[in-house]
Design an enzyme around this catalytic site. Structure first.
Site, mmCIF file in Angstrom:
data_model
loop_
_atom_site.group_PDB
_atom_site.id
_atom_site.type_symbol
_atom_site.label_atom_id
_atom_site.label_comp_id
_atom_site.label_asym_id
_atom_site.label_seq_id
_atom_site.Cartn_x
_atom_site.Cartn_y
_atom_site.Cartn_z
ATOM 1 N N SER A 43 38.910 39.017 50.280
ATOM 2 C CA SER A 43 40.092 38.315 50.723
ATOM 3 C C SER A 43 41.448 38.702 50.032
ATOM 4 O O SER A 43 41.880 37.988 48.825
ATOM 5 C CB SER A 43 39.830 36.644 50.494
ATOM 6 O OG SER A 43 39.725 36.475 49.260
ATOM 7 N N HIS A 156 33.476 35.080 52.218
ATOM 8 C CA HIS A 156 32.495 35.518 51.273
ATOM 9 C C HIS A 156 31.149 34.974 51.859
ATOM 10 O O HIS A 156 30.010 35.346 51.173
ATOM 11 C CB HIS A 156 32.599 34.683 49.745
ATOM 12 C CG HIS A 156 33.761 35.411 49.229
ATOM 13 N ND1 HIS A 156 34.148 35.130 47.937
ATOM 14 C CD2 HIS A 156 34.403 36.470 49.360
ATOM 15 C CE1 HIS A 156 35.288 35.923 47.652
ATOM 16 N NE2 HIS A 156 35.451 36.701 48.638
ATOM 17 N N GLU A 165 35.463 29.161 47.681
ATOM 18 C CA GLU A 165 34.728 29.014 46.469
ATOM 19 C C GLU A 165 34.647 27.347 45.889
ATOM 20 O O GLU A 165 35.879 26.992 45.748
ATOM 21 C CB GLU A 165 35.294 29.931 45.336
ATOM 22 C CG GLU A 165 35.078 31.561 45.727
ATOM 23 C CD GLU A 165 36.149 32.198 45.033
ATOM 24 O OE1 GLU A 165 36.359 31.948 43.754
ATOM 25 O OE2 GLU A 165 36.502 33.177 45.670
ATOM 26 N N GLU A 206 29.480 36.324 45.853
ATOM 27 C CA GLU A 206 29.821 36.203 44.605
ATOM 28 C C GLU A 206 28.527 35.398 43.953
ATOM 29 O O GLU A 206 28.477 35.036 42.786
ATOM 30 C CB GLU A 206 30.967 35.481 44.311
ATOM 31 C CG GLU A 206 32.208 36.050 44.667
ATOM 32 C CD GLU A 206 33.362 35.690 44.352
ATOM 33 O OE1 GLU A 206 33.451 34.282 43.959
ATOM 34 O OE2 GLU A 206 34.250 36.312 44.585
ATOM 35 N N ASP A 243 38.615 27.480 45.346
ATOM 36 C CA ASP A 243 39.598 28.475 45.787
ATOM 37 C C ASP A 243 39.425 28.343 47.126
ATOM 38 O O ASP A 243 38.380 28.609 47.883
ATOM 39 C CB ASP A 243 39.154 29.948 45.139
ATOM 40 C CG ASP A 243 39.866 30.832 45.834
ATOM 41 O OD1 ASP A 243 41.002 30.582 46.533
ATOM 42 O OD2 ASP A 243 39.689 32.164 45.604
ATOM 43 N N GLU A 289 42.698 26.743 43.513
ATOM 44 C CA GLU A 289 43.271 28.026 43.614
ATOM 45 C C GLU A 289 43.582 28.424 45.359
ATOM 46 O O GLU A 289 42.872 27.655 46.061
ATOM 47 C CB GLU A 289 42.318 29.247 43.289
ATOM 48 C CG GLU A 289 42.799 30.364 43.398
ATOM 49 C CD GLU A 289 41.647 31.691 43.040
ATOM 50 O OE1 GLU A 289 40.940 31.070 42.297
ATOM 51 O OE2 GLU A 289 41.734 32.777 43.696
ATOM 52 N N ASP A 316 46.914 32.857 43.682
ATOM 53 C CA ASP A 316 46.267 34.351 43.741
ATOM 54 C C ASP A 316 46.806 35.119 44.798
ATOM 55 O O ASP A 316 47.661 35.906 44.093
ATOM 56 C CB ASP A 316 44.567 34.093 44.116
ATOM 57 C CG ASP A 316 43.916 35.410 44.382
ATOM 58 O OD1 ASP A 316 44.307 36.450 44.189
ATOM 59 O OD2 ASP A 316 42.849 34.984 44.966
ATOM 60 N N LYS A 341 44.015 39.313 38.468
ATOM 61 C CA LYS A 341 43.016 40.347 38.735
ATOM 62 C C LYS A 341 43.456 41.762 38.448
ATOM 63 O O LYS A 341 44.412 42.139 39.004
ATOM 64 C CB LYS A 341 42.705 40.430 40.395
ATOM 65 C CG LYS A 341 42.077 39.012 40.847
ATOM 66 C CD LYS A 341 42.102 39.051 42.261
ATOM 67 C CE LYS A 341 41.110 37.927 42.820
ATOM 68 N NZ LYS A 341 41.561 37.662 44.348
ATOM 69 N N HIS A 369 37.255 37.963 38.445
ATOM 70 C CA HIS A 369 36.409 39.178 39.157
ATOM 71 C C HIS A 369 37.007 39.433 40.431
ATOM 72 O O HIS A 369 37.692 38.679 40.993
ATOM 73 C CB HIS A 369 34.890 38.924 39.067
ATOM 74 C CG HIS A 369 34.603 37.653 39.922
ATOM 75 N ND1 HIS A 369 33.204 37.554 40.476
ATOM 76 C CD2 HIS A 369 35.237 36.494 40.521
ATOM 77 C CE1 HIS A 369 33.198 36.334 41.104
ATOM 78 N NE2 HIS A 369 34.349 35.997 41.101
ATOM 79 N N LYS A 392 36.785 33.261 36.318
ATOM 80 C CA LYS A 392 35.627 33.148 36.954
ATOM 81 C C LYS A 392 34.857 34.251 37.461
ATOM 82 O O LYS A 392 35.474 35.395 37.508
ATOM 83 C CB LYS A 392 36.403 32.558 38.498
ATOM 84 C CG LYS A 392 37.410 33.413 39.188
ATOM 85 C CD LYS A 392 37.612 32.624 40.552
ATOM 86 C CE LYS A 392 38.335 33.574 41.196
ATOM 87 N NZ LYS A 392 38.460 33.150 42.650
HETATM 88 O O1 2PG Z 1 39.908 35.230 46.371
HETATM 89 C C1 2PG Z 1 39.391 35.608 45.212
HETATM 90 O O2 2PG Z 1 39.911 34.747 44.159
HETATM 91 C C2 2PG Z 1 38.462 36.565 44.955
HETATM 92 C C3 2PG Z 1 37.653 36.721 43.902
HETATM 93 O O3 2PG Z 1 36.783 35.320 44.002
HETATM 94 O O4 2PG Z 1 37.838 37.012 46.131
HETATM 95 P P1 2PG Z 1 38.061 38.435 46.611
HETATM 96 O O5 2PG Z 1 37.543 39.464 45.557
HETATM 97 O O6 2PG Z 1 37.334 38.769 47.967
HETATM 98 O O7 2PG Z 1 39.592 38.857 46.773
HETATM 99 MG MG MG Z 2 41.353 33.688 45.447
#
Ligand code: 2PG
Ligand code: MG
Length: 425
Positions: A43, A156, A165, A206, A243, A289, A316, A341, A369, A392
């Site tokens: 995502s 996911h 999440e 995850e 999230d 989030e 994010d 990230k 992660h 996380k």
């Molecule tokens: O959205 C998120 O925060 C992440 C990690 O949990 O997902 P992805 O790595 O798929 O962007």
């Molecule tokens: Mg996110």
């Protein structure tokens, strides 16, 4: 004597989803040889640094990373060989310059980050320091509060709930070890509850469970039960981080929301905000989030104004670990916390800059992660180096996630009496 880089090379490996990713090896003249591996998201925010995938799509359905590997071997390696390995900022700058684009689309953020991480690790080895201490200094001793993903939805899992999440956070734990135990026990309890109700106990990317639940609220309700049955008090011992990854159910990424798996159906930004506020009243949520989509800056601001005193509103996809967007957010009071990230921005230096910007503004930060991970534990050291915050890194059911938790247990043991836990600062 200054330790210099003598060799840099890359290899195409697989991530936890079985997709190719980049591993980089760095050698120095002091005999150090280390590697680092790059994670990969599903995502992803529109403004993330670009993960380079091969032009030739005959391999891995176009997901190969041999172009990025070649960029490391042929372009980056000659440019940084001979550089002092401790010059992280300088080396990251050389790579940014070599790439020459805003979003690292030329050489690929996967190529650049792999080198950046491997250089940091080689620097730590050469200095004879653990990575968290090398990057965070002598006073780095705060372990992050873990947020364990126990139910996976959205992109996911693709079969159950809209929100991506649902994470258990041991806010009342006296140590990392005890905190980890309480959320792992909750995870196991949840498995039993799901089994007893004939719900699937298969896991998502995850490692959280991905049962066919009725709707988003059903996920919260069963988690509350699991916390209690595991012997903990929701809101006192264990709280929830969410999230929504709202961009994934917003067709225009700005103001429209379409909840596929829940009764709510189509909503506008204000309706989404009021859903969030209802949930915050009803459940012990400590952080949320991406409650709104990545271009819904206005919605973010409104929600933060209403609930920012009591919970963390974490950006994010909207900030993509980029100080350009974080600075705008700080100015406009768009949120009060940033998800960090490494591969969203593409160098270790820039990720540290993003954390620094949060600290200066009194914002929180949440180290993360990606949904596609490897066995590399860089993230655990990085989180401690950054002074804790929240982290996380998935559930207690997949080894690429557990590797990070186990590394944090090691760090906690190493830090011994100096340890300072649960650093939601
Ligand atoms: O959205 C998120 O925060 C992440 C990690 O949990 O997902 P992805 O790595 O798929 O962007
Ligand atoms: Mg996110």
């Amino acid at each position: 004597m200054t330790t210099v880089i003598t060799s840099v090379s890359a290899l195409e490996i697989l991530d936890s989803r079985g997709n190719p990713t980049v591993r980089v090896f760095v050698e120095t003249d002091s005999g150090t040889r280390v590697s680092a591996s790059v994670p990969s998201g599903a995502s992803t925010g529109e403004n993330e640094a670009i993960e380079l995938r091969d032009k030739d799509n005959s391999r891995y359905n176009g997901k190969g990373v041999l172009d990025a590997v070649n960029n490391v071997n042929r372009i980056i390696a000659p440019a940084i060989t001979g550089q002092p390995v401790s010059e992280q900022v300088h080396i990251d700058r050389i790579m940014k310059k070599l790439d020459g684009t805003e979003n690292k689309s030329n050489l690929g953020a996967n190529a650049i980050l792999g080198v950046s991480m491997a250089v940091a690790r080689a620097g730590a080895e050469s200095a004879g320091l653990p990575l968290y201490r090398y990057l965070g200094g002598n006073t780095a001793r705060r372990i992050p509060v873990p947020a364990m993903n126990i139910i996976n939805g959205g992109e996911h899992a693709d079969n159950n709930v809209d929100f991506q999440e649902f994470m258990a956070v041991p806010i009342g734990a006296p140590s990392f070890r005890e905190g980890l135990r309480s959320i792992a026990e909750t995870f196991h309890r949840l498995k039993t509850l799901l089994k007893n109700r004939n719900l699937a106990t298969g896991v998502g990317d995850e490692g959280g469970f991905a049962p066919d639940l009725e709707n988003n609220e059903a996920a919260m309700d069963i988690i509350m039960e699991a916390i209690e049955q595991a012997g903990y008090k929701p809101g006192k011992d264990i709280s929830i981080s969410l999230d929504s990854a709202a961009s994934s159910f917003s067709p225009d990424l700005t103001s429209k929301y379409e909840l596929k798996w829940s009764g709510e159906g189509k909503m506008n930004s204000d309706e989404m905000i009021s859903l969030c506020r209802d949930w915050i009243k009803k459940y012990p949520i400590v952080s949320w989030e991406d409650p709104l989509a990545e271009n819904d800056w206005n919605g973010f601001r409104k929600l933060t104004e209403k609930v920012g005193q009591s919970i963390d509103i974490v950006g994010d996809d909207i900030f993509v670990t980029n100080t350009k967007y974080i600075a705008k957010g700080i100015k406009e009071k768009t949120a009060n916390s940033v998800l960090i990230k490494l591969n969203q921005i593409g160098t270790v230096t820039e990720a540290i800059d993003a954390v620094q910007m949060c600290r200066e503004a009194g914002w929180r930060y949440f180290i993360s992660h990606r949904s596609g991970e490897t066995e590399d534990t860089f993230l655990a050291d990085f989180a401690v180096a950054m002074g804790g915050g929240q982290l996380k890194t998935g559930s207690a059911s997949r080894s690429e996630r557990i590797a990070k938790y186990n590394r944090l247990l090691e760090i906690e043991m190493e830090l011994g009496a100096m340890r300072c836990i649960i650093g939601r600062k």
